[in-house]
Write an enzyme that holds these catalytic residues in place. Structure first.
Site, PDB file in Angstrom:
ATOM      1  N   SER A 182       0.889  -1.196  -0.196  1.00 20.90           N
ATOM      2  CA  SER A 182      -0.246   0.014   0.491  1.00 20.90           C
ATOM      3  C   SER A 182       0.788   1.318   0.083  1.00 20.90           C
ATOM      4  O   SER A 182       0.379   2.252  -0.506  1.00 20.90           O
ATOM      5  CB  SER A 182      -1.193  -0.013   1.444  1.00 20.90           C
ATOM      6  OG  SER A 182      -0.170  -0.643   2.562  1.00 20.90           O
ATOM      7  N   HIS A 238      -0.625   5.837   7.060  1.00 27.39           N
ATOM      8  CA  HIS A 238      -0.270   5.933   5.369  1.00 27.39           C
ATOM      9  C   HIS A 238       0.547   7.412   4.798  1.00 27.39           C
ATOM     10  O   HIS A 238       0.228   8.682   5.431  1.00 27.39           O
ATOM     11  CB  HIS A 238      -1.206   5.198   4.794  1.00 27.39           C
ATOM     12  CG  HIS A 238      -1.311   3.571   4.765  1.00 27.39           C
ATOM     13  ND1 HIS A 238      -2.328   3.633   5.027  1.00 27.39           N
ATOM     14  CD2 HIS A 238      -1.311   2.468   3.590  1.00 27.39           C
ATOM     15  CE1 HIS A 238      -1.585   1.953   5.107  1.00 27.39           C
ATOM     16  NE2 HIS A 238      -1.144   2.052   4.506  1.00 27.39           N
TER      17      HIS A 238
END
Length: 267
Positions: free
Chosen positions: A41, A248
């Site tokens: 990711s 993230h």
């Protein structure tokens, strides 16, 4: 007249040398690259928005560091098969087929899911300090004992499928700036999480070097932009409305943190 002709000749030679150097510069080489991006990711760009339709559940963003390289450098070919949730086994079994003998540049970010990034952060948020520290400690044992061989398998597979490619291994940012006033997790939990990420990056760096790959270390680039820092945050904090983006890089984290370091390592 003779002196004028000599000056003209000298300038012509200098110009020819300059043109030759320009043609062999990294920028010229990069423009001819056939580039493939692999990984999880952090490579696909989860958290950076602007996801492509072809990426589906892999959540490939046009703001991911590989896509920014494509947009700015314009290599001869570009493809990202990076996917949210990918482990080293997923890269070996499902992503290496995107490579070929004509591939000249490969990037990869992987390893975090092998040690359970997501479950560790869930434990730290929901279960308190002692459980958080224990979860990170267990992950550190996996990093030391299991991850080197798994990473070596990834890099060996890349080399086998793309023997002429430059391989750039892009690391992970450390989540927290320590020593600041910060709500949420305890200071001890934050320090232990940072310790675990630093170990992951250090082990990955060693494995990359052993495989003849370059390691793009993004940690220093994120300093001042981490969670609990006083600057603009380049990482998503815990987001209850969209848990997948938590911890993230944001679009700014990809463009300001991940991309410049990768671009420099790619040559």
């Amino acid at each position: 007249m003779r002196r004028t002709r000599l000056v003209t000749l000298a300038l012509g030679v200098a110009a020819a040398i300059g043109a030759t150097l320009l043609a062999s510069s990294p920028a010229a080489a990069a423009a001819s690259d056939r580039y493939v991006a692999l990984g999880d990711s952090y490579a696909s760009g989860v958290g950076a928005d602007s996801y492509t339709s072809e990426g589906g559940s892999c959540q490939r963003s046009t703001n991911a560091y590989s896509a920014l390289y494509n947009a700015n450098v314009h290599p001869a070919a570009y493809r990202s098969v990076a996917c949210s949730g990918a482990t080293t086994a997923d890269v070996v079994n499902g992503q290496l087929s995107a490579l070929s003998t004509s591939t000249t540049l490969v990037s990869v970010t992987v390893g975090g899911n092998d040690i359970g990034f997501s479950s560790i952060m869930s434990t730290c948020v929901l279960s308190g300090e002692s459980d958080c520290i224990a979860a990170v400690a267990a992950a550190e044992t996996k990093v030391r004992n299991e991850l080197p061989a798994r990473l070596a398998g990834v890099y060996k597979g890349i080399r086998s499928h793309a023997p002429s490619a430059r391989i750039v291994v892009v690391g992970y940012p450390v989540f927290y700036q320590l020593g600041t006033v910060c709500v949420g997790l305890s200071a001890n939990s934050r320090a232990k999480i940072d310790e675990g990420i630093n170990l992951l990056d250090d082990v990955t760096k060693t494995a990359a070097a052993a495989a003849g790959a370059k390691f793009a270390d993004v940690r220093s680039q994120f300093v001042g932009h981490q969670l609990c820092s006083y600057g603009d945050k380049w990482l998503h904090a815990l987001n209850y409305l969209n848990l997948s983006v938590s911890y993230h890089p944001t679009a700014a984290g990809q463009s300001g943190g991940m991309y410049p370091v990768f671009r420099s390592a790619a040559g």
